[in-house]
Write an enzyme that holds these catalytic residues in place. Structure first.
Site, mmCIF file in Angstrom:
data_model
loop_
_atom_site.group_PDB
_atom_site.id
_atom_site.type_symbol
_atom_site.label_atom_id
_atom_site.label_comp_id
_atom_site.label_asym_id
_atom_site.label_seq_id
_atom_site.Cartn_x
_atom_site.Cartn_y
_atom_site.Cartn_z
ATOM 1 N N ASP A 1 3.682 -4.798 3.881
ATOM 2 C CA ASP A 1 5.135 -4.974 3.874
ATOM 3 C C ASP A 1 5.563 -6.339 4.398
ATOM 4 O OD1 ASP A 1 4.182 -4.163 6.368
ATOM 5 O OD2 ASP A 1 5.978 -3.035 6.885
ATOM 6 N N HIS B 1 0.843 -1.197 0.000
ATOM 7 C CA HIS B 1 0.000 0.000 0.000
ATOM 8 C C HIS B 1 0.878 1.246 0.000
ATOM 9 C CE1 HIS B 1 1.111 0.689 4.166
ATOM 10 N NE2 HIS B 1 0.829 -0.586 4.408
#
Length: 467
Positions: A338, A75
């Protein structure tokens, strides 16, 4: 209790939020001037290209034809999480209640400083033109995703020229979904894109982009004994220096650590952060390595569960590569977090797993892993499969840079010959068992990642989560 108290503090400071201008004229000279510190912010700050590009051209090697492209992206730039915001707002409360005149590195607080978290509804969320503190902010997650889309079209647009309908995949995290949607918007209105929203709940089991959420065996505190050995006295040094400049302020090491997060997330929301200027270059290096160390041992090669978790997505990626000739869709785009990307890269072997990082000192010569190089906000990992004459090859492009597989890079553009790659991949997943290692059966009956293959019949549309 703390959450309620901090939110009350923030609410009081936001009473006149409606009258706050979106930035000041003086901001113009500061915006975009702090790019040199992005690599030291542990991946919390804005996107930047992978520094270790080895000088390899990103372009498709001459006389070659692209056969398939896969992308797993993080994102875009965001506001802090609720838990991180608690720390930031607690430190802000301490500063905002200081009765003296600020001196030294904190003197900017005397100049009608506007705290960057103006609405708690923005916590966990992508930064956008609408919620950014400054309309001139070039680092919003929204604009990053749209720039990424334009870069994608410039690099791979020919792959979708004759494929006007295809799917894009995202976890059901709100910020991941927003990034995917902004990316789609950036592609323009030429395409009929089906956005598939995939659950990241543990009940999703193997059918997810976020396999660590489906892993009851996952331990967030693993290897703490190693991490505690890292010298963090530099944090008390920061606090002492600021306290010396501002008598009675009483900042702690915890406050000093919080300033690094404040710095990163304020840049995401404002376009710059005066807080970042309180650090010396040495302190940025020490903080950055601390982030590398934590990531390596808790979401990377230093945690033995990770390779099995990352294999869930890597196995699916390899399967797609093998089916490229029979699949109508030639481009596979996914957005997640992540941690998921780090797990994936660990299994692939892009992140060195032969030399464990030391907590005894900063290993300048031996350290090949830098967290922020791999997963800045808006990170993107591309898998390219291309054919040159009668031979086919695979290579990885991470954040705009070709990053070769160390032991398999003799092909054009430092790629890996396809059969050698499949042999390599088989060795990487040998001994991994996501379902068994994670005890997935205790939370889900889903034993396989299928959404790439059944999206057209199942139409994934899971409820969005603010995380």
């Amino acid at each position: 209790m703390l959450k309620s108290a901090v939110y009350s503090i923030l609410a009081a400071s936001l009473v006149n939020a409606g009258t706050i201008p979106l930035g000041k004229l003086s901001d113009i000279d500061k915006i975009g001037t702090q790019t040199e510190i992005f690599p030291f912010l542990g991946g919390s700050g804005p996107y930047y290209s992978f520094p270790g590009d080895y000088g390899i051209s990103r372009d498709l090697p001459e006389s070659c034809e692209m056969k398939q492209v896969q992308m797993v992206g993080r994102h875009g730039e965001r506001y802090p999480t609720v838990s991180k915001a608690k720390s930031i707002m607690t430190t802000w409360y301490k500063l905002s209640n200081y009765t003296g005149q600020f001196s030294g590195a904190l003197s900017f607080l005397n100049d009608d400083y506007e705290f960057f978290i103006r609405d708690t509804k923005n916590l966990e969320m992508e930064t956008t033109l609408a919620n950014s503190v400054n309309v001139l902010n070039p680092y919003t997650g929204e604009m990053n995703a749209k720039r990424h889309a334009r870069d994608f079209l410039a690099q791979y647009g020919y792959m979708v020229e004759n494929q006007t309908s295809f799917a894009v995949f995202t976890s059901n995290s709100n910020r991941c979904h927003d990034t995917a949607q902004y990316f789609i918007d950036g592609l323009g209105d030429k395409f009929n894109i089906s956005l598939q929203t995939i659950s990241e709940a543990e009940s999703a089991g193997a059918n997810t982009l976020s396999a660590h959420h489906s892993c009851p065996a996952w331990d967030d505190d693993v290897n703490d004994d190693i991490l505690k050995k890292y010298d963090t006295k530099y944090l008390s040094g920061i606090a002492k220096r600021l306290n010396k400049e501002n008598k009675g302020l009483n900042l702690t090491s915890s406050d000093a650590n919080t300033f690094f997060a404040w710095c990163a997330y304020e840049i995401n929301a404002r376009g710059y952060s005066d807080i970042c200027n309180i650090f010396t270059k040495d302190e940025l290096v020490r903080f950055s390595y601390g982030q590398d160390l934590e990531t390596y041992y808790q979401t990377g090669p230093g945690y033995d569960v990770v390779r099995s978790v990352g294999a869930n997505l890597f196995n699916a990626s390899v399967k797609l590569l093998k089916e490229s000739e029979v699949q109508d869709q030639k481009v596979w785009l996914s957005f997640t977090h992540d941690t998921d990307i780090l797990n994936y890269l660990t299994t692939i072997g892009i992140i060195d797993d032969k030399n464990n990082l030391t907590a005894e000192h900063v290993p300048f010569m031996e350290n090949t892993f830098h967290r922020s190089w791999y997963v800045p906000q808006g990170a993107r990992v591309y898998t390219e499969k291309f054919q040159c004459s009668n031979d086919t090859y695979v290579r990885y492009v991470i954040n705009d840079a070709v990053v070769p597989i160390e032991t398999c890079s003799t092909g054009p553009g430092f790629s890996c010959e396809i059969n050698d790659f499949y042999d390599y991949a088989e060795k990487r997943v040998a001994g991994t068992d996501f379902l068994k290692v994670c005890n997935v059966s205790s939370v889900s009956n889903s034993t396989e990642l299928t959404f790439f293959w059944d999206w057209n019949t199942k139409h994934y549309n899971d409820t969005l989560l603010k995380q």
